[in-house]
Design an enzyme around this catalytic site. Structure first.
Site, mmCIF file in Angstrom:
data_model
loop_
_atom_site.group_PDB
_atom_site.id
_atom_site.type_symbol
_atom_site.label_atom_id
_atom_site.label_comp_id
_atom_site.label_asym_id
_atom_site.label_seq_id
_atom_site.Cartn_x
_atom_site.Cartn_y
_atom_site.Cartn_z
ATOM 1 N N CYS A 1 0.857 -1.395 0.016
ATOM 2 C CA CYS A 1 -0.058 -0.059 -0.049
ATOM 3 C C CYS A 1 0.898 1.310 -0.228
ATOM 4 O O CYS A 1 1.935 1.249 0.314
ATOM 5 C CB CYS A 1 -0.917 0.108 1.319
ATOM 6 S SG CYS A 1 -2.024 -1.257 1.481
ATOM 7 N N CYS B 1 -2.635 -3.131 -3.531
ATOM 8 C CA CYS B 1 -3.815 -2.970 -2.922
ATOM 9 C C CYS B 1 -5.007 -2.357 -3.865
ATOM 10 O O CYS B 1 -4.605 -1.668 -4.531
ATOM 11 C CB CYS B 1 -3.576 -1.911 -1.641
ATOM 12 S SG CYS B 1 -5.062 -1.503 -0.812
ATOM 13 N N CYS C 1 -6.102 1.893 -2.464
ATOM 14 C CA CYS C 1 -5.081 2.745 -2.775
ATOM 15 C C CYS C 1 -4.392 2.767 -3.876
ATOM 16 O O CYS C 1 -3.714 3.729 -4.286
ATOM 17 C CB CYS C 1 -4.132 3.013 -1.578
ATOM 18 S SG CYS C 1 -2.756 1.939 -1.413
ATOM 19 N N CYS D 1 -2.894 4.911 2.740
ATOM 20 C CA CYS D 1 -4.128 4.075 2.404
ATOM 21 C C CYS D 1 -5.150 3.951 3.851
ATOM 22 O O CYS D 1 -4.492 4.124 4.899
ATOM 23 C CB CYS D 1 -3.470 2.530 2.404
ATOM 24 S SG CYS D 1 -4.871 1.340 1.937
#
Length: 185
Positions: free
Chosen positions: A35, A66, A69, A39
């Site tokens: 991430c 992810c 994000c 995030c």
């Protein structure tokens, strides 16, 4: 540029600090997901976190990006709400005849209706329902101005479920009834 310490990076994760997006990335060993510092996902345990200087490094270590994000995007700042709003607007423009409730829209966007309503209003100044009504009324006005279709046919072709709703929404947005609008042309 100053090298960040582990504590500084951890603090950025906890605070969802956008200022450090693109400066470093973090992976969570238990999920194999990486991430951005900003995030909004649930904070992992520090012992499960690995830090990376770029997305390629995280990918090479077996982590996947992810979906929330999108750390693998080239830009250093990603705003998921902007993507949600644009996708919602596109969906409404393409499906206004079949879409009747906030639940329909939220389901298509894979978010809760509360999140969609709040986010949409924050970014556009109006709710998805009002935006949808405006699309339907605009389409109905085009049909009233350019066809000789009966009002009831225009009602259903514009995506309204009932004539009374059509009249009510049309008048609220234009200040006149559909028939009066047609007569003014």
């Amino acid at each position: 540029m100053k090298i960040l310490t582990k504590d500084e990076m951890w603090s950025a994760i906890i605070q969802c600090d956008r200022a450090l997006d693109g400066v470093f990335f973090y992976g969570v060993k238990t999920t194999s997901i990486f991430c951005r510092p900003s995030c909004k996902s649930k904070n992992p345990k520090l012992e499960n976190v690995r830090f990376f200087s770029n997305p390629e490094d995280a990918l090479n270590h077996g982590f996947r990006p992810c979906k929330r994000c999108k750390p693998d995007f080239n830009n250093s700042v990603y705003h998921p709400s902007e993507e949600l709003i644009q996708n919602s607007i596109d969906f409404l423009n393409n499906n206004f005849r079949d879409c009747h409730t906030l639940e329909d829209i939220a389901k298509a966007m894979n978010v809760s209706r509360f999140h969609l309503n709040r986010t949409f209003k924050k970014h556009t100044g109006q709710t998805p329902r009002i935006y949808l009504e405006m699309i339907k009324v605009t389409y109905a006005k085009t049909l009233l101005e350019n066809t000789s279709l009966k009002t009831i046919d225009i009602c259903y072709q514009s995506g309204f479920n009932s004539l009374s709703t059509f009249y009510s929404v049309f008048k609220r947005h234009t200040g006149e009834s559909p028939q009066k609008h047609r007569n003014h042309i």
